[in-house]
Design a protein around this motif. Structure first.
Motif, PDB file in Angstrom:
ATOM      1  N   PRO A 185     -10.009   5.108  -6.874  1.00 33.35           N
ATOM      2  CA  PRO A 185      -9.880   6.463  -7.410  1.00 33.35           C
ATOM      3  C   PRO A 185      -8.755   7.224  -6.705  1.00 33.35           C
ATOM      4  O   PRO A 185      -8.142   6.709  -5.759  1.00 33.35           O
ATOM      5  N   THR A 186      -8.484   8.438  -7.165  1.00 33.19           N
ATOM      6  CA  THR A 186      -7.477   9.242  -6.495  1.00 33.19           C
ATOM      7  C   THR A 186      -7.855   9.433  -5.025  1.00 33.19           C
ATOM      8  O   THR A 186      -9.019   9.327  -4.644  1.00 33.19           O
ATOM      9  N   TRP A 187      -6.856   9.735  -4.222  1.00 29.35           N
ATOM     10  CA  TRP A 187      -7.084   9.837  -2.782  1.00 29.35           C
ATOM     11  C   TRP A 187      -8.112  10.928  -2.467  1.00 29.35           C
ATOM     12  O   TRP A 187      -9.000  10.723  -1.632  1.00 29.35           O
ATOM     13  N   SER A 188      -8.019  12.067  -3.123  1.00 23.20           N
ATOM     14  CA  SER A 188      -8.972  13.148  -2.860  1.00 23.20           C
ATOM     15  C   SER A 188     -10.394  12.716  -3.161  1.00 23.20           C
ATOM     16  O   SER A 188     -11.324  12.988  -2.392  1.00 23.20           O
TER      17      SER A 188
ATOM     18  N   PRO B 224       0.509  -3.991   1.338  1.00 19.39           N
ATOM     19  CA  PRO B 224       0.651  -3.091   2.494  1.00 19.39           C
ATOM     20  C   PRO B 224      -0.520  -3.232   3.452  1.00 19.39           C
ATOM     21  O   PRO B 224      -1.640  -3.559   3.060  1.00 19.39           O
ATOM     22  N   ASN B 225      -0.260  -2.939   4.714  1.00 17.71           N
ATOM     23  CA  ASN B 225      -1.311  -2.967   5.731  1.00 17.71           C
ATOM     24  C   ASN B 225      -1.738  -1.576   6.156  1.00 17.71           C
ATOM     25  O   ASN B 225      -2.619  -1.436   7.004  1.00 17.71           O
TER      26      ASN B 225
ATOM     27  N   TRP C 184      -1.865   3.438  -2.882  1.00 22.22           N
ATOM     28  CA  TRP C 184      -0.822   3.711  -3.871  1.00 22.22           C
ATOM     29  C   TRP C 184      -0.373   2.425  -4.569  1.00 22.22           C
ATOM     30  O   TRP C 184      -0.179   2.402  -5.789  1.00 22.22           O
ATOM     31  N   ALA C 185      -0.249   1.342  -3.822  1.00 25.49           N
ATOM     32  CA  ALA C 185       0.189   0.076  -4.428  1.00 25.49           C
ATOM     33  C   ALA C 185      -0.795  -0.390  -5.487  1.00 25.49           C
ATOM     34  O   ALA C 185      -0.398  -0.845  -6.570  1.00 25.49           O
TER      35      ALA C 185
ATOM     36  N   GLU D 283       9.201   3.245  -2.161  1.00 23.43           N
ATOM     37  CA  GLU D 283       8.715   3.308  -0.784  1.00 23.43           C
ATOM     38  C   GLU D 283       7.935   2.050  -0.413  1.00 23.43           C
ATOM     39  O   GLU D 283       7.978   1.596   0.732  1.00 23.43           O
ATOM     40  N   LEU D 284       7.236   1.452  -1.391  1.00 22.77           N
ATOM     41  CA  LEU D 284       6.493   0.227  -1.110  1.00 22.77           C
ATOM     42  C   LEU D 284       7.432  -0.940  -0.853  1.00 22.77           C
ATOM     43  O   LEU D 284       7.176  -1.784   0.026  1.00 22.77           O
TER      44      LEU D 284
END
Length: 830
Positions: A526-529, A571-572, A579-580, A824-825
């Motif tokens: 889900p979204t970060w929030s 990503p780690n 995001w990825a 950015e990724l």
């Protein structure tokens, strides 16, 4: 006797909830009652009373698993309506699920079906008030006992949900929390009436030439033999018909009727309609039914052709290119879903370019408000009967319960013009054919009677203006186990395509050339929030305990990783991982939809899994459990655009598909360019193309555009009629993408007293930026970006409208860290 008008009293407050039996009931609740609200369920009442924490947070799911193994009681004393009425009834909208209802200590109802409503007479001995008790038996042992009584049938859960007529996903799903709750989940009321009352109003609409015709079957219940009549008001006409016995038939013809059309094809014209029951002698009103009707025709084109069997929904003679999504209950406790919440979610569906919602068969028949919203918005509804991913016994008592709930549901929903398809089940016929069910069933019944006999007969009787399909996926003309194409055959009818998510990579969506895709999907968190509100692990990782509680799919995280690494390195860091995975979901589904739309008219629709969520979870949804859009929602918006330009592989080369699903023709120069990563045009080609409304065309791309010796450094741009499509020869991870220095300018909107305002965010970059999204929920959880997943060519500027809550400063959007992109990724892993 003097006529006393009918009267209804909603029984919302004044209830008490207590645990009747259950060995795991906490000591603090034993022998106690707490206040309860109706509609409601045990979980939400315990939550409101402060007896439990939010079940959606952390691992509270397992912490409160005892609720589903506990018997519960609801009690209230209700004042009876004043006046001399012939009857007072207790009207029950829905009981979840195994319930015994008593009035003044007398049992008046035993129910074991969440999907039915009930009406029982209050005993005449009751004076002044009546004591109401609703006792619920624990659903988990009830399902287990029913499974033993009926005999084992295959299913896909840790509880035998297919033995009990309870919302299947209440027992958990591969995206759903297991609540196994109980409660009075729909309204309950006392209704007082005399002489007669409207029992059933069943309209059926059709189109005859330029006229709309509405036929009404009306049934009444009587307490006396007084003469009564019905008055139907529609389109300025008032038709009065006497009621003979307990029924009446009325037909109203509307000359030159405006037709109801789905989104993108015309206006969804609606006609306010009322049916009033009244006494003949005094003209006294005995009750009114109000609705909005629409005139349209629905057909399914499943006539075999040289490629197999199409599946095309035809409305008013117009083939519809379906851009759809699957719908699950919007809350694991569905009573909390209001008209406003339905409207918000369906507004997001419109934002995503949808013209069809499929209500999935493991949930519920939604409240009337849902279908009223789809009627008004011109969104077609494909409604499953509520049997999903399981074999179902055809013996009693299940057989009668399924018939009763189906009849009630079709009667209630048939008047909605948005209702296009009633579908027998989700994946049950497919499961019988391909999931080794026949071996496990060993001759036991599995549901064929429902799909091939009962449901089509009910639809023919009660809703002949609605199309019917036995199941999804569906190969027309084939009976399970008989001759003909198997269910889920690529060239026949509808498909569910799940081997991509489960086993392969998303470019392999292009291996399929289906006629219609009713399910396909890709997961993301889900979204970060929403995520950090629900999961409080420290440290928070993809595999920390709370994250795994909120990941229900088998090997879900493994599949997320397997589906990512061909395109982006894993990503780690948690924010980058989040995001990825969101980006990969969006790109996977965008890839699929653009491919299937490029096959038009061979493929006439897609229904992505899934639009919404019922709680905060890693899932296939475009909108998370808190109603926040994931990047997938922006991908749906672009892939579902009325006019689409998409570049697709064709043999060793490329083709451009031009799709015009707009209601007007479009023309212009198709300009193709091959460019370097810095934006330099290396080759160019153009030609004029004109497409009629609802038309498509494919154009082969010349070799000088379609071929490159520097795949990581070059890409193709296709532009036509104001739309743009891109083709990258290399994966993200293989391109020299750099972190952009975004230039951001914000234009505020004047405060106007509303709860939100829309500001404009202009973003520019001197380098290529792939799939830019603004994570505005980091500024405020209720902020919404109204565009996203945008690619900026070098030197370009895009403007993203952002809806901000009142009081949030627009300058907060100047933070360049809100902009997330594939760049950015790639750069972080270089």
């Amino acid at each position: 006797m003097t006529h006393v008008p009918p009267f209804r009293v909603e029984l919302t407050e004044g209830w008490q909830l207590s645990a009747r039996a259950g060995r795991l009931v906490p000591e603090a609740l034993r022998g106690r009652s707490i206040p309860a609200i109706v509609p409601g369920v045990v979980h939400t009442d315990l939550l409101a009373a402060g007896e439990i924490d939010d079940p959606y947070l952390d691992d509270n799911e397992s912490r409160y698993a005892w609720i589903g193994s506990t018997d519960w009681s609801y009690r209230t004393t209700a004042a009876l309506p004043e006046g001399e009425h012939d009857r007072v009834d207790l009207v029950i909208g829905g009981l979840d699920t195994v319930a015994t209802v008593s009035l003044d200590g007398e049992v008046v109802l035993r129910s074991a079906n969440q999907h039915r409503s009930f009406r029982v007479a209050v005993p005449r001995s009751a004076t002044g008030s009546v004591d109401i008790a609703v006792d619920f038996s624990a659903p988990i042992p009830a399902a287990d006992a029913a499974s033993l009584a009926l005999g084992y049938r295959p299913h896909v859960n840790h509880h035998p949900y297919n033995a009990l007529r309870k919302m299947a996903c209440s027992f958990g799903w591969d995206w759903g929390i297991d609540t196994s709750t109980s409660g009075i989940w729909r309204p309950i009321a006392l209704e007082a009436w005399s002489v007669a009352r409207l029992d059933v109003v069943l309209p059926s609409t059709r189109v005859e030439g330029a006229d709309g015709v509405a036929s009404f079957t009306i049934e009444v219940e009587r307490s006396r033999d007084d003469d009564v009549e019905v008055v139907v008001q529609l389109a300025g006409q008032s038709v009065v018909v006497p009621v003979h016995g307990t029924s009446a038939q009325v037909e109203v013809r509307v000359p030159d009727a405006d037709l109801w059309w789905p989104r993108g094809y015309g206006a969804p014209a609606l006609y306010p309609t009322t049916v009033e029951l009244r006494t003949v002698a005094a003209g006294a009103s005995l009750g009114t039914w109000s609705h909005e009707l629409g005139f349209r025709t629905i057909e399914l084109n499943v006539e075999p052709d040289e490629h197999g069997t199409p599946f095309t929904i035809v409305v008013n003679g117009q083939p519809i290119a379906v851009r759809g999504a699957n719908w699950i209950p919007d809350d694991a406790f569905p009573h909390r879903v209001t008209r406003a919440r339905y409207a918000d979610r369906l507004e997001q569906a419109e934002f995503a370019g949808l013209n069809l919602i499929r209500v999935w068969g493991g949930g519920i028949y939604e409240a009337d408000d849902f279908y009223a919203e789809t009627d008004a918005r011109g969104i077609l509804v494909w409604q499953d009967f509520l049997l999903a991913c399981a074999a179902y016994a055809e013996e009693e008592p299940l057989r009668s319960e399924i018939e009763a709930e189906a009849r009630e549901a079709v009667t209630r929903l048939a008047s909605h013009p948005s209702l296009a398809i009633l579908n027998g089940n989700n994946e049950n016929i497919w499961g019988y054919e391909e999931w080794n069910w026949q071996h496990r069933l060993d001759g036991a019944t599995w549901g064929a009677h429902y799909y091939y006999e009962l449901f089509p007969a009910i639809v023919h009787e009660l809703a002949p203006h609605v199309a019917y399909t036995p199941g999804s996926p569906y190969s027309p003309g084939t009976i399970a186990g008989g001759d003909g194409p198997a269910q889920n055959a690529e060239s026949h009818g509808t498909m569910h395509i799940w081997d991509l998510w489960n086993q392969k990579d998303y470019p392999h969506y292009r291996d399929y050339r289906p006629r219609f895709v009713a399910e396909f999907g890709w997961q993301s968190p889900p979204t970060w929030s929403t995520l950090v509100d629900a999961v409080h692990d420290d440290p928070l990782t993809p595999e920390s305990p709370g994250m795994l509680v909120h990941q229900k799919a088998i090997d879900g995280n493994v599949k997320l990783t397997d589906g990512l690494v061909a395109h982006l390195r894993l990503p780690n860091e948690m924010r980058a991982w989040h995001w990825a995975m969101q980006l990969n979901q969006a790109v996977a589904i965008r890839t699929a939809i653009e491919w299937y739309r490029s096959l038009r008219p061979h493929c006439m629709g897609t229904v992505v899994w899934q639009l919404n969520d019922c709680w905060p979870v890693t899932s296939w949804s475009a909108i998370d459990g808190n109603g926040r859009p994931k990047p997938l929602l922006y991908a749906l918006r672009s892939a579902h655009a009325d006019r689409l330009v998409t570049v697709q592989p064709e043999g060793e080369g490329l083709r451009v598909a031009l799709v015009n699903d707009h209601g007007t023709a479009a023309s212009g120069a198709l300009r193709l360019t091959r460019r370097s990563i810095d934006g330099t045009v290396l080759a160019e080609w153009s030609a004029e193309y004109e497409l009629a409304a609802h038309d498509s065309q494919s154009v082969a791309v010349a070799d000088e555009i379609a071929r490159t010796a520097a795949s990581a450094h070059e890409f193709v741009v296709a532009e036509w009629a104001g739309e743009r499509g891109l083709w990258f020869f290399a994966e993200y991870r293989d391109q020299p993408l750099t972190v952009p220095e975004l230039q951001i300018a914000v234009t505020d909107a004047p405060a106007d007293g509303h709860a939100h305002r829309t500001v404009s965010v202009a973003i520019s970059s001197e380098v290529l930026v792939r799939d830019l999204v603004l994570e505005v929920d980091r500024v405020h959880p209720e902020a919404r970006a109204l565009a996203g997943l945008l690619t900026l060519l070098p030197g370009e500027t895009v403007t993203i409208p952002v809806r901000l809550p009142a009081g949030v400063p627009a300058d907060a959007l100047l933070d360049a860290g809100l902009g997330r992109s594939a760049n950015e990724l790639v750069a972080a892993s270089a």
